[in-house]
Design a protein around this motif. Structure first.
Motif, PDB file in Angstrom:
ATOM      1  N   LEU A 197       1.195  -1.305  -0.470  1.00 44.51           N
ATOM      2  CA  LEU A 197      -0.186  -0.316   0.079  1.00 44.51           C
ATOM      3  C   LEU A 197       1.036   1.535   0.080  1.00 44.51           C
ATOM      4  CD1 LEU A 197      -2.654  -1.208   2.072  1.00 44.51           C
ATOM      5  CD2 LEU A 197      -2.826  -0.416   0.576  1.00 44.51           C
ATOM      6  N   ASN A 198       1.818   1.145   0.789  1.00 42.50           N
ATOM      7  CA  ASN A 198       2.981   2.313   1.026  1.00 42.50           C
ATOM      8  C   ASN A 198       3.254   2.655  -0.216  1.00 42.50           C
ATOM      9  OD1 ASN A 198       2.338   2.362   3.883  1.00 42.50           O
ATOM     10  ND2 ASN A 198       3.911   2.254   4.476  1.00 42.50           N
ATOM     11  N   ALA A 199       3.976   1.639  -0.557  1.00 43.35           N
ATOM     12  CA  ALA A 199       4.728   2.228  -2.311  1.00 43.35           C
ATOM     13  C   ALA A 199       4.107   1.931  -3.264  1.00 43.35           C
ATOM     14  CB  ALA A 199       5.706   0.796  -2.416  1.00 43.35           C
ATOM     15  N   LYS A 200       2.729   1.817  -3.211  1.00 45.80           N
ATOM     16  CA  LYS A 200       1.807   2.500  -4.974  1.00 45.80           C
ATOM     17  C   LYS A 200       0.937   3.859  -4.063  1.00 45.80           C
ATOM     18  CE  LYS A 200      -0.903   1.852  -7.773  1.00 45.80           C
ATOM     19  NZ  LYS A 200      -0.610   2.934  -9.054  1.00 45.80           N
ATOM     20  N   ALA A 201       1.160   4.421  -3.214  1.00 42.19           N
ATOM     21  CA  ALA A 201       0.626   6.096  -1.831  1.00 42.19           C
ATOM     22  C   ALA A 201       2.336   6.206  -2.886  1.00 42.19           C
ATOM     23  CB  ALA A 201       0.474   5.450  -0.759  1.00 42.19           C
ATOM     24  N   ASP A 231      10.828   4.118   5.335  1.00 44.37           N
ATOM     25  CA  ASP A 231       9.155   4.550   4.898  1.00 44.37           C
ATOM     26  C   ASP A 231       8.327   5.385   4.585  1.00 44.37           C
ATOM     27  OD1 ASP A 231       7.149   2.818   4.445  1.00 44.37           O
ATOM     28  OD2 ASP A 231       6.877   1.427   5.705  1.00 44.37           O
ATOM     29  N   GLY A 232       6.954   5.952   4.143  1.00 48.14           N
ATOM     30  CA  GLY A 232       5.905   6.737   4.201  1.00 48.14           C
ATOM     31  C   GLY A 232       5.530   6.900   5.466  1.00 48.14           C
ATOM     32  N   VAL A 285      -1.430   7.467   6.735  1.00 53.89           N
ATOM     33  CA  VAL A 285      -2.845   7.485   7.802  1.00 53.89           C
ATOM     34  C   VAL A 285      -3.500   5.885   7.344  1.00 53.89           C
ATOM     35  CG1 VAL A 285      -5.483   8.676   8.327  1.00 53.89           C
ATOM     36  CG2 VAL A 285      -3.831   9.685   7.898  1.00 53.89           C
ATOM     37  N   GLY A 286      -3.414   5.358   8.702  1.00 52.46           N
ATOM     38  CA  GLY A 286      -3.489   4.213   8.490  1.00 52.46           C
ATOM     39  C   GLY A 286      -3.239   2.642   8.523  1.00 52.46           C
ATOM     40  N   ASN A 287      -1.510   3.499   8.655  1.00 54.91           N
ATOM     41  CA  ASN A 287      -0.365   2.635   8.910  1.00 54.91           C
ATOM     42  C   ASN A 287      -0.388   2.052   9.912  1.00 54.91           C
ATOM     43  OD1 ASN A 287       2.034   3.521   6.351  1.00 54.91           O
ATOM     44  ND2 ASN A 287       0.437   2.144   6.497  1.00 54.91           N
ATOM     45  N   ASP A 294      10.387  11.964   6.376  1.00 55.37           N
ATOM     46  CA  ASP A 294      10.113  12.072   5.377  1.00 55.37           C
ATOM     47  C   ASP A 294      10.204  13.281   5.277  1.00 55.37           C
ATOM     48  OD1 ASP A 294       7.479  12.492   6.253  1.00 55.37           O
ATOM     49  OD2 ASP A 294       7.107  11.203   4.595  1.00 55.37           O
ATOM     50  N   TYR A 295       9.913  13.849   6.310  1.00 57.12           N
ATOM     51  CA  TYR A 295       9.725  16.000   6.004  1.00 57.12           C
ATOM     52  C   TYR A 295      11.578  16.177   6.393  1.00 57.12           C
ATOM     53  CZ  TYR A 295       9.384  20.588   7.791  1.00 57.12           C
ATOM     54  OH  TYR A 295       9.716  21.676   8.067  1.00 57.12           O
ATOM     55  N   ALA A 296      12.029  15.314   7.265  1.00 52.43           N
ATOM     56  CA  ALA A 296      12.990  15.986   7.865  1.00 52.43           C
ATOM     57  C   ALA A 296      14.392  15.572   6.286  1.00 52.43           C
ATOM     58  CB  ALA A 296      13.591  15.108   9.233  1.00 52.43           C
TER      59      ALA A 296
END
Length: 441
Positions: free
Chosen positions: A83-87, A317-318, A321-323, A423-425
């Motif tokens: 799911l994360n890879a697709k997102a 990782d990304g 929400v929901g992870n 990921d922000y940092a």
């Protein structure tokens, strides 16, 4: 106003001798970061002198049955990775095309599909990305009532008013969710025309953000409580926890940690009282800073008194929400069972917002003081590696629960907590460590 525990004296004046090393009656929570300029966001720790790796195996996955109807935790995290890879592909395509969309992405394994909330008409070029190919995870494209710009404006107004301790968009783009600050003059049911609702579980008297710094007993061995260079993520600091090891763009090693753990230029000390390096690179807009010390591509797992159980870091990782995510604090040990419930809105360029919020699904436990700066992570499908998601920042004082791990009178732990995003940092130009890489093992 925040709750802070009285600190024990730390630093050279409070150190004694033990096994030829110094020690302090108190441990600081620090993050290690070593960084190298690259585009992958990952750097091998091969250039850092190694130390013996604990070999005793521990549990690969959280204890207990997997939730949401999954047969095993491996099935759950494998689904989450897909799911994360697709997102990530969808967000990259939207940002490259200059779209201020999607408004929200929900990558909850329990849905068995990726939910993408889009404001307005989906462009033809994005329909191909959202439609996917054979073998892709299913994608459900749903309408978002409000745009990212409208939600950003509402969130910004609520935060600057001082009336909230949390203000974030709903993942479906239907409004804003808040936790009111104690004693604040509360707004109406809308902010800049956007509906405002109170977060589930929020106390009626308002909520304060409690920085999860703290004090602790002195470590006894080469272990989570008293680590040595190059430091593992999750090791003890005098009032916090070591986060993710980085390599900075100039190839300098550093440790990422919570910014409130130490002022710029102050010296950080490990759990044995040894000087590690100075605090620096404090971020504006997020609670991140670095320590000038070398880290290794491994993370302490297991309980807070642990000299045997570590896992290699597989990268980052990304943040969706929901992870499902876990934490590894030096006072609480490794805790799992948290779900990401809200994230800050992206900036107009599509870069990620700085913070996210996670909750324990039964409201029974969570990270606590002394865990600040510690890893927030996800697991690989085989349970052998961890992936960096964020660093622990603060807990909501209206979500207090009994603490796990090391404890002392007055220690505060919370089932709902904020973390600041890796990921922000590493990818936001507003971050002082933009372009750094996670050190992998």
């Amino acid at each position: 106003m925040t709750h802070r525990l009285p600190s024990r004296r730390t630093g050279p004046e409070s150190r004694g001798r033990r096994r030829g090393r110094t020690f302090v009656l108190g441990a600081v929570l620090l993050l290690t970061c070593t960084a190298v300029a690259a585009t992958t966001g990952e750097a091998s720790s091969a250039s850092t002198p190694p130390k013996p790796v604990p070999r005793t195996p521990g549990a690969q996955f959280p204890t207990g049955p997997a939730p949401d109807g999954f047969a095993t935790w491996s099935d759950l995290f494998t689904t989450q990775q897909r799911l994360n890879a697709k997102a990530s592909k969808i967000l990259t395509a939207a940002r490259t095309a200059g779209h201020d969309n999607p408004v929200g992405v929900v990558a909850a394994p329990k849905n068995r599909a990726l939910r993408v909330y889009w404001h307005g008409t989906v462009p033809d070029g994005m329909r191909r990305q959202l439609g996917g190919r054979a073998g892709d995870v299913p994608v459900e494209v749903l309408p978002a009532r409000y745009s990212n710009d409208a939600l950003r404006t509402a969130v910004r107004g609520l935060k600057t008013s001082g009336a909230t301790s949390m203000a974030v968009p709903r993942p479906d783009g239907s409004g804003v969710v808040v936790r009111w600050a104690p004693g604040a003059q509360r707004h109406g049911r809308t902010a800049d025309g956007v509906p405002v609702t109170v977060a589930p579980g929020a106390g009626p008297q308002g909520s304060r953000a409690v920085p999860l710094t703290g004090r602790c007993a002195d470590g006894a061995r080469y272990c989570r409580e008293d680590d040595t260079t190059p430091y593992y993520a999750g090791a003890r600091l005098s009032n916090c926890t070591v986060g993710w090891p980085l390599r900075l763009p100039n190839n300098t090693p550093a440790l990422l940690t919570a910014g409130h753990c130490g002022a710029g230029g102050a010296t950080a000390y490990d759990g044995g009282g040894d000087a590690m390096g100075g605090y620096g690179n404090h971020s504006v807009g997020s609670d991140h800073a670095t320590i000038g010390a070398a880290g290794s591509g491994r993370m302490w797992d297991g309980n807070w008194q642990n000299s045997t159980f570590t896992k290699p870091i597989g990268g980052r990782d990304g943040t969706y929400v929901g992870n499902h995510v876990c934490t590894s604090g030096s006072r609480s040990g490794a805790l799992c069972g948290f779900t990401i419930s809200f994230i800050d809105p992206p900036d107009p360029s599509g870069a990620p917002g700085p913070s996210a919020y996670a909750s324990e699904n039964t409201a029974q436990y969570g990270p606590g003081q002394g865990d600040s700066g510690g890893p927030v992570f996800s697991l690989s499908g085989d349970g052998q590696r961890v992936f960096a998601v964020g660093t622990v920042t603060s807990g909501a004082n209206d979500a207090r629960v009994p603490c796990r791990g090391e404890n002392w009178p007055g220690r505060v732990c919370a089932w709902h907590f904020r973390f600041d995003r890796v990921d922000y940092a590493l990818s936001s130009t507003f971050s002082p460590v933009f372009g750094s890489q996670i050190v992998t093992g």
